[in-house]
Motif scaffolding. Structure first.
Motif, short mmCIF file in Angstrom:
data_model
loop_
_atom_site.label_atom_id
_atom_site.label_comp_id
_atom_site.label_asym_id
_atom_site.label_seq_id
_atom_site.Cartn_x
_atom_site.Cartn_y
_atom_site.Cartn_z
N GLU A 203 -0.62 -0.67 -2.92
CA GLU A 203 -0.54 -1.07 -4.32
C GLU A 203 -0.65 0.15 -5.23
OE1 GLU A 203 -3.66 -3.92 -4.69
OE2 GLU A 203 -2.41 -5.61 -4.02
N GLN A 204 -1.52 1.10 -4.86
CA GLN A 204 -1.62 2.35 -5.62
C GLN A 204 -0.32 3.13 -5.55
OE1 GLN A 204 -5.70 3.14 -3.55
NE2 GLN A 204 -5.61 4.58 -5.26
N ARG B 40 -4.49 -2.19 -0.47
CA ARG B 40 -4.97 -1.50 -1.66
C ARG B 40 -4.26 -0.16 -1.86
NH1 ARG B 40 -9.85 -1.97 -0.60
NH2 ARG B 40 -10.46 0.12 0.12
N GLN C 197 -6.81 -4.80 4.52
CA GLN C 197 -7.19 -4.79 3.12
C GLN C 197 -7.03 -3.40 2.51
OE1 GLN C 197 -7.93 -7.35 1.04
NE2 GLN C 197 -7.31 -8.60 2.80
#
Length: 220
Positions: free
Chosen positions: A21-22, A18, A14
């Motif tokens: 994605e940043q 995340r 996870q």
């Protein structure tokens, strides 16, 4: 074609998702402004909101970031396109909905799509075939709608012509991004979609002109 494995020193899936994605968001902004080759990993890290050391906990190289950008864009376009499609429409209406939905998604993701096509040439050789296969998968969604129209008797095209129409629809969507510097000064998205749909599905030659050309045995 198997997905390229991007190295990570972090095990939390996870957290990996995340952070990446940043990275993708930060990289798109920088690649659009400076291009892939002129952008440094330090700049990507800063734009993403963390240190260069943290960046390398989730990737192995700058090329990995570009791969993540391309993979992410294709997945997002596919997901959004499928979410916009309904099973209520049939025949030509179904194909029109596919075109409208594709163009809407491309409009929403203009920067991402532009960066992906401009910079994909810089992908490592082992990653490029996977990304190109994603492109083929996107076109297959369009081709499926075209093929259904043919099977239901709404259009008369060969298999080869069905594939060509699917490619033309994809190019029509991308053109809204590639030539936005000109098109978006003159057309709204709805106007552009309407004109493209009419030309893609019905052509540009008036019936009386088409008959005259046929009499001359000219072949399109």
């Amino acid at each position: 074609m198997p997905k390229k494995k991007v190295p990570s020193m972090v095990k939390d899936q996870q957290l990996i998702k995340r952070r990446r994605e940043q990275m993708v968001k930060g990289a798109v902004a920088l690649f659009k402004q400076k291009g892939f080759h002129r952008t440094t990993t330090r700049e990507i890290a800063k734009e993403s909101g963390f240190s260069i050391g943290t960046l390398y906990e989730y990737i192995g190289s700058k090329e990995d970031v570009l791969y993540l950008v391309c993979d992410s864009v294709y997945e997002e376009v596919r997901s959004r396109l499928e979410s916009l499609l309904t099973t209520d429409s049939v025949g030509i209406d179904r194909l029109k909905q596919v075109i409208h939905s594709l163009f809407k998604v491309i409009d929403d993701m203009q920067d991402e799509v532009l960066v992906m096509y401009q910079e994909a040439k810089s992908l490592p050789k082992e990653a490029l075939p996977y990304v190109l296969e994603k492109e083929n998968a996107m076109t297959s969604i369009i081709e499926g709608a075209v093929q259904t129209c043919y099977e239901e008797g709404y259009i008369e095209l060969t298999d080869q012509e069905c594939r060509m129409l699917a490619h033309n629809i994809m190019v029509g969507g991308h053109m809204w991004t590639f030539r936005r510097w000109a098109l978006q000064k003159e057309f709204t998205l709805e106007e552009y979609t309407s004109i493209q749909t009419r030309q893609l599905l019905y052509g540009v030659v008036p019936e009386k002109v088409e008959v005259r050309l046929k009499d001359k045995k000219e072949v399109f």
